[in-house]
Design a protein around this motif. Sequence first.
Motif, PDB file in Angstrom:
ATOM      1  N   SER A   1       0.777  -1.396  -0.019  1.00 47.01           N
ATOM      2  CA  SER A   1      -0.133  -0.038   0.071  1.00 47.01           C
ATOM      3  C   SER A   1       0.901   1.234  -0.042  1.00 47.01           C
ATOM      4  O   SER A   1       1.956   1.010  -0.059  1.00 47.01           O
ATOM      5  CB  SER A   1      -1.052  -0.040   1.314  1.00 47.01           C
ATOM      6  OG  SER A   1      -1.791   1.228   1.251  1.00 47.01           O
ATOM      7  N   ALA A   2       0.209   2.404  -0.135  1.00 44.99           N
ATOM      8  CA  ALA A   2       0.958   3.501   0.349  1.00 44.99           C
ATOM      9  C   ALA A   2       1.415   3.836   1.574  1.00 44.99           C
ATOM     10  O   ALA A   2       0.442   3.662   2.571  1.00 44.99           O
ATOM     11  CB  ALA A   2       0.261   4.851  -0.505  1.00 44.99           C
ATOM     12  N   SER A   3       2.371   4.372   2.019  1.00 43.06           N
ATOM     13  CA  SER A   3       2.786   4.788   3.206  1.00 43.06           C
ATOM     14  C   SER A   3       2.989   3.633   4.156  1.00 43.06           C
ATOM     15  O   SER A   3       3.898   3.312   4.686  1.00 43.06           O
ATOM     16  CB  SER A   3       1.969   6.022   3.694  1.00 43.06           C
ATOM     17  OG  SER A   3       2.345   7.096   2.885  1.00 43.06           O
TER      18      SER A   3
ATOM     19  N   GLY B   1       8.251  12.144  -4.462  1.00 47.07           N
ATOM     20  CA  GLY B   1       7.722  12.644  -2.968  1.00 47.07           C
ATOM     21  C   GLY B   1       6.590  11.466  -2.551  1.00 47.07           C
ATOM     22  O   GLY B   1       6.192  11.481  -1.323  1.00 47.07           O
ATOM     23  N   ALA B   2       6.163  10.499  -3.289  1.00 45.82           N
ATOM     24  CA  ALA B   2       5.151   9.480  -3.017  1.00 45.82           C
ATOM     25  C   ALA B   2       6.037   8.104  -2.578  1.00 45.82           C
ATOM     26  O   ALA B   2       7.031   7.907  -3.045  1.00 45.82           O
ATOM     27  CB  ALA B   2       4.272   9.144  -4.322  1.00 45.82           C
ATOM     28  N   VAL B   3       5.446   7.581  -1.579  1.00 41.52           N
ATOM     29  CA  VAL B   3       6.069   6.541  -0.914  1.00 41.52           C
ATOM     30  C   VAL B   3       5.135   5.403  -1.019  1.00 41.52           C
ATOM     31  O   VAL B   3       3.927   5.559  -0.325  1.00 41.52           O
ATOM     32  CB  VAL B   3       6.665   6.712   0.624  1.00 41.52           C
ATOM     33  CG1 VAL B   3       7.094   5.560   1.109  1.00 41.52           C
ATOM     34  CG2 VAL B   3       7.535   8.040   0.745  1.00 41.52           C
TER      35      VAL B   3
ATOM     36  N   GLY C   1      11.698   9.128 -14.379  1.00 40.32           N
ATOM     37  CA  GLY C   1      11.578   8.951 -13.000  1.00 40.32           C
ATOM     38  C   GLY C   1      12.717   8.500 -12.262  1.00 40.32           C
ATOM     39  O   GLY C   1      13.645   7.728 -12.756  1.00 40.32           O
ATOM     40  N   LYS C   2      12.783   8.702 -10.763  1.00 42.78           N
ATOM     41  CA  LYS C   2      13.741   8.309  -9.980  1.00 42.78           C
ATOM     42  C   LYS C   2      13.210   7.512  -8.762  1.00 42.78           C
ATOM     43  O   LYS C   2      12.183   8.066  -8.352  1.00 42.78           O
ATOM     44  CB  LYS C   2      14.514   9.836  -9.597  1.00 42.78           C
ATOM     45  CG  LYS C   2      15.310  10.294 -10.518  1.00 42.78           C
ATOM     46  CD  LYS C   2      15.933  11.546  -9.980  1.00 42.78           C
ATOM     47  CE  LYS C   2      16.530  12.660 -11.141  1.00 42.78           C
ATOM     48  NZ  LYS C   2      17.517  13.521 -10.500  1.00 42.78           N
TER      49      LYS C   2
END
Length: 210
Positions: free
Chosen positions: A28-30, A54-56, A79-80
């Motif tokens: 999931s996210a975060s 910035g998205a994890v 992207g990085k």
Amino acid sequence: MTSFLGLLSILSVLAAPGYALSCVQCASASTCSGSSVTCLSGYECGSLYTESEGAVHVVRGCTPKRECNFKGNIVLDNGKFKMATTCCNTDNCTPAPPVFVPLNSEPNGLACPSCEMANSTSCESSNTIQCTGEERRCVLWAVETTGVHAVKVAYRGCATPSVCDLGSQSITIEGTTENIKYECSGGGTSVQRGVVTPAVVCLLLLTWLL
């Protein structure tokens, strides 16, 4: 005395070579939560974090002990990606957040092929990307899935040497078979194929690509 002997019995089980942890498996996210699975001996409860723009995203699951301190980056034209794994070793524990390898904009002198190809597990291009910082290897990153979510895509770009040890794996989860591979070179023709990745790597990459 009975309680003391009982405690010794529990400790002997935990210390036994064949003792297997139970770990939460989810993506999931975060943060995420999910069902508990029993790991193989030699595995710990791991969380693989990936950060991009910035998205994890995080994937939790059973992770080989040797991969518990993995940190690495992949840099593509579009992207990085910063990746890191942390672990803990009690049943259904929650690993601590990781520290990522910092991205560095200073060119390191390596230029790698750069491309993206849908519906393929390889791509070739005369275009190049200038690598920076600790990204000192050229990487082919290919993903193929069959089943509920059919995906086939390949990228070329720069990577830290640690990514090259992730290798490839084929697993089936909930009707979807996932095949992911990393092949690395130093910018020339030699190719490095790494060892097998943990299943959590496969799960995480799918969360980004689907």
